[in-house]
Design an enzyme around this catalytic site. Structure first.
Site, PDB file in Angstrom:
ATOM      1  N   GLU A  36       8.729   2.233   7.251  1.00 46.90           N
ATOM      2  CA  GLU A  36       8.390   2.512   5.892  1.00 46.90           C
ATOM      3  C   GLU A  36       7.404   1.289   5.521  1.00 46.90           C
ATOM      4  O   GLU A  36       6.426   1.642   4.840  1.00 46.90           O
ATOM      5  CB  GLU A  36       9.618   2.298   5.075  1.00 46.90           C
ATOM      6  CG  GLU A  36       9.467   2.495   3.696  1.00 46.90           C
ATOM      7  CD  GLU A  36      10.629   2.590   2.958  1.00 46.90           C
ATOM      8  OE1 GLU A  36      11.635   3.017   3.135  1.00 46.90           O
ATOM      9  OE2 GLU A  36      10.572   2.157   1.583  1.00 46.90           O
ATOM     10  N   ARG A  69       8.965   8.651   0.275  1.00 44.66           N
ATOM     11  CA  ARG A  69       8.094   7.284   0.444  1.00 44.66           C
ATOM     12  C   ARG A  69       7.060   7.551   1.046  1.00 44.66           C
ATOM     13  O   ARG A  69       6.503   7.044   2.185  1.00 44.66           O
ATOM     14  CB  ARG A  69       8.929   6.513   1.552  1.00 44.66           C
ATOM     15  CG  ARG A  69      10.302   5.625   0.672  1.00 44.66           C
ATOM     16  CD  ARG A  69      10.133   5.183  -0.281  1.00 44.66           C
ATOM     17  NE  ARG A  69      11.359   4.881  -1.011  1.00 44.66           N
ATOM     18  CZ  ARG A  69      11.916   5.465  -2.079  1.00 44.66           C
ATOM     19  NH1 ARG A  69      11.038   6.439  -2.412  1.00 44.66           N
ATOM     20  NH2 ARG A  69      13.153   5.488  -2.390  1.00 44.66           N
ATOM     21  N   SER A 126      12.899  -2.169   2.382  1.00 40.19           N
ATOM     22  CA  SER A 126      13.492  -1.576   3.553  1.00 40.19           C
ATOM     23  C   SER A 126      12.564  -1.168   4.705  1.00 40.19           C
ATOM     24  O   SER A 126      11.272  -0.962   4.340  1.00 40.19           O
ATOM     25  CB  SER A 126      13.682  -0.008   3.196  1.00 40.19           C
ATOM     26  OG  SER A 126      15.091  -0.194   2.410  1.00 40.19           O
TER      27      SER A 126
HETATM   28  C1  FAD Z   1      12.754  -7.146  -2.162  1.00 37.49           C
HETATM   29  C2  FAD Z   1      12.074  -5.774  -1.951  1.00 37.49           C
HETATM   30  C3  FAD Z   1      12.809  -4.565  -2.591  1.00 37.49           C
HETATM   31  C4  FAD Z   1      12.168  -3.453  -2.527  1.00 37.49           C
HETATM   32  N1  FAD Z   1      12.746  -2.171  -2.910  1.00 37.49           N
HETATM   33  C5  FAD Z   1      12.214  -0.985  -2.893  1.00 37.49           C
HETATM   34  C6  FAD Z   1      12.972   0.197  -3.557  1.00 37.49           C
HETATM   35  O1  FAD Z   1      14.193   0.040  -4.052  1.00 37.49           O
HETATM   36  N2  FAD Z   1      12.107   1.159  -3.449  1.00 37.49           N
HETATM   37  C7  FAD Z   1      10.895   1.378  -2.891  1.00 37.49           C
HETATM   38  O2  FAD Z   1      10.330   2.585  -2.826  1.00 37.49           O
HETATM   39  N3  FAD Z   1      10.140   0.241  -2.260  1.00 37.49           N
HETATM   40  C8  FAD Z   1      10.725  -1.046  -2.651  1.00 37.49           C
HETATM   41  N4  FAD Z   1      10.168  -2.135  -1.901  1.00 37.49           N
HETATM   42  C9  FAD Z   1       8.812  -1.865  -1.229  1.00 37.49           C
HETATM   43  C10 FAD Z   1       7.684  -1.905  -2.200  1.00 37.49           C
HETATM   44  O3  FAD Z   1       7.884  -2.965  -3.133  1.00 37.49           O
HETATM   45  C11 FAD Z   1       7.080  -0.689  -2.747  1.00 37.49           C
HETATM   46  O4  FAD Z   1       6.657   0.122  -1.478  1.00 37.49           O
HETATM   47  C12 FAD Z   1       6.007  -0.871  -3.624  1.00 37.49           C
HETATM   48  O5  FAD Z   1       5.722   0.164  -4.491  1.00 37.49           O
HETATM   49  C13 FAD Z   1       4.828  -1.308  -2.775  1.00 37.49           C
HETATM   50  O6  FAD Z   1       3.922  -1.762  -4.015  1.00 37.49           O
HETATM   51  P1  FAD Z   1       2.607  -2.756  -3.598  1.00 37.49           P
HETATM   52  O7  FAD Z   1       1.641  -2.870  -4.794  1.00 37.49           O
HETATM   53  O8  FAD Z   1       3.141  -3.970  -3.091  1.00 37.49           O
HETATM   54  O9  FAD Z   1       2.054  -2.113  -2.611  1.00 37.49           O
HETATM   55  P2  FAD Z   1       1.393  -2.826  -1.296  1.00 37.49           P
HETATM   56  O10 FAD Z   1       2.504  -3.064  -0.265  1.00 37.49           O
HETATM   57  O11 FAD Z   1       0.317  -3.863  -1.674  1.00 37.49           O
HETATM   58  O12 FAD Z   1       0.516  -1.577  -0.430  1.00 37.49           O
HETATM   59  C14 FAD Z   1       1.327  -0.535  -0.003  1.00 37.49           C
HETATM   60  C15 FAD Z   1       0.063   0.735   0.299  1.00 37.49           C
HETATM   61  O13 FAD Z   1      -0.346   1.078  -0.889  1.00 37.49           O
HETATM   62  C16 FAD Z   1      -1.642   1.346  -0.774  1.00 37.49           C
HETATM   63  N5  FAD Z   1      -2.250   0.858  -2.160  1.00 37.49           N
HETATM   64  C17 FAD Z   1      -1.962  -0.095  -2.927  1.00 37.49           C
HETATM   65  N6  FAD Z   1      -2.599  -0.042  -4.004  1.00 37.49           N
HETATM   66  C18 FAD Z   1      -3.224   1.121  -4.252  1.00 37.49           C
HETATM   67  C19 FAD Z   1      -4.168   1.820  -4.950  1.00 37.49           C
HETATM   68  N7  FAD Z   1      -4.643   1.438  -5.946  1.00 37.49           N
HETATM   69  N8  FAD Z   1      -4.496   2.990  -4.421  1.00 37.49           N
HETATM   70  C20 FAD Z   1      -4.001   3.529  -3.477  1.00 37.49           C
HETATM   71  N9  FAD Z   1      -3.587   2.668  -2.305  1.00 37.49           N
HETATM   72  C21 FAD Z   1      -3.184   1.659  -2.760  1.00 37.49           C
HETATM   73  C22 FAD Z   1      -1.873  -0.054   0.182  1.00 37.49           C
HETATM   74  O14 FAD Z   1      -3.246   0.230   0.743  1.00 37.49           O
HETATM   75  C23 FAD Z   1      -0.657   0.266   1.303  1.00 37.49           C
HETATM   76  O15 FAD Z   1      -0.873   1.267   2.039  1.00 37.49           O
HETATM   77  C24 FAD Z   1      10.905  -3.260  -1.844  1.00 37.49           C
HETATM   78  C25 FAD Z   1      10.234  -4.448  -1.265  1.00 37.49           C
HETATM   79  C26 FAD Z   1      10.898  -5.538  -1.332  1.00 37.49           C
HETATM   80  C27 FAD Z   1      10.121  -6.768  -0.897  1.00 37.49           C
END
Ligand code: FAD
Length: 306
Positions: A298, A179, A228
């Site tokens: 996280e 992560r 998480s």
């Molecule tokens: C119901 C639920 C279940 C989930 N289950 C999991 C799971 O099983 N496994 C898991 O790993 N995660 C899980 N997550 C967490 C989340 O979905 C992941 O971490 C996901 O990959 C985040 O992606 P995002 O586009 O929403 O990023 P954001 O939340 O918008 O951003 C996360 C980080 O990424 C950075 N970022 C975004 N885009 C870019 C880019 N293009 N370049 C550089 N940095 C960038 C942002 O600045 C920030 O620091 C879950 C979340 C929810 C709500």
């Protein structure tokens, strides 16, 4: 009067772009928690050239940050000063199928991979379809589940740095671990190429269904959450420590610990970001007192308090 007539707003000093500048955008609409104050300006670049031009020409004293699908973010109630970049134009949602791999642009929603995997009968990436959010955020967090993470399937990536320079990079340059990633803060992921395997529609559907069932059974579904909250400490499970420390039914204001999975925090509808952050910090404190272990968030916290 003169002051207000001649006072420059942030957009006045930003470079001319082909994409959009949106002012005072409520970020609660861009996060899964449904909380967060406004972005002073949100920039939606038209394409890579537009983004690169912005990065090169922007005033360097204006802070910038990036959001993806907002599924791993806790944005504070005072919002984010400066420019919040969101790769939300069609250019950044492209996907290209190659031989034994696919190239996904950073703004593509993970769930939108599903259609391509099924149509092209490509396996190996089913785990990613079940993770909320977009490709860029999934790289930053090295997202993973069901025994696989981005690091296992990443072949190469394209990034643009803080000076607008576009670079092709290899997985090792991103330093992905559980992560986490350790690439420079000013790198923006533009696209990534992921390894695929030959599969069948039936097999892909079966895996996707099993994953969905697992999530519905074990995790809060259709709730305002960011997944998480804390990373699992080495060899341990965060939810077990939270439960053991008597935090499973904690709530503060409109924020509560999920009854289904105590490592998930929930906005019950009226929570502020401060409620959620205070709840998380309370858990960290109690777990430390009870077990001597310090849980690490996280969920990424951004922005300023109100
Ligand atoms: C119901 C639920 C279940 C989930 N289950 C999991 C799971 O099983 N496994 C898991 O790993 N995660 C899980 N997550 C967490 C989340 O979905 C992941 O971490 C996901 O990959 C985040 O992606 P995002 O586009 O929403 O990023 P954001 O939340 O918008 O951003 C996360 C980080 O990424 C950075 N970022 C975004 N885009 C870019 C880019 N293009 N370049 C550089 N940095 C960038 C942002 O600045 C920030 O620091 C879950 C979340 C929810 C709500």
């Amino acid at each position: 009067m003169f002051n207000s007539l001649f006072k420059k707003t942030l957009t006045d000093i930003l470079p001319k772009v082909r994409g959009k500048y949106l002012k005072n955008v409520p970020l609660s609409k861009h996060t899964w928690f449904g909380v967060g104050g406004p972005a002073e300006v949100m920039f939606i670049p038209e394409d890579l050239e537009d983004l690169s031009h912005f990065l090169l020409r922007r005033p360097y004293n204006v802070p910038i940050c990036l959001i993806g699908g907002g599924s791993n973010l806790l944005i504070r109630d005072g919002g984010i000063p400066g420019v919040v970049i969101k790769l939300d134009s069609p250019y950044f949602r492209q996907i290209k199928v190659n031989e034994n791999s696919i190239t996904c642009f950073a703004g593509l929603k993970n769930i939108d991979l599903k259609k391509i995997l099924l149509n092209e009968e490509l396996g190996g990436l089913e785990f990613l379809c079940s993770i909320p959010g977009c490709i860029g955020g999934s790289i930053k967090t090295n997202a993973g589940c069901f025994g696989k993470c981005i690091k296992d399937v990443l072949l190469c990536a394209t990034i643009v740095d803080g000076n607008g320079e576009v670079k092709e990079i290899l997985p090792d340059d991103l330093q992905l671990s559980y992560r986490n990633s350790l690439f420079p803060d000013d790198w923006i992921i533009v696209s990534i190429t992921l390894k695929t395997e030959k599969s069948t529609k039936e097999q892909i559907n079966k895996i996707l269904e099993e994953q969905k069932e697992y999530r519905i059974k074990n995790q809060p579904y259709n709730e305002k959450t960011a997944g998480s909250t804390f990373k699992n400490p080495e060899g341990l499970r965060a939810w077990e420590l939270i439960k053991k420390s008597g935090c499973a039914d904690l709530h503060i204001g409109g924020a509560k610990v999920s009854e289904k999975h105590c490592n998930f925090l929930i906005n019950t509808g009226k929570a502020s970001a401060a409620d959620i952050e205070t709840l998380g910090d309370t858990i960290v404190k109690k777990v430390k007192e009870q077990t001597s272990i310090t849980l690490e968030w996280e969920v990424k916290k951004m922005g300023i308090n109100k």
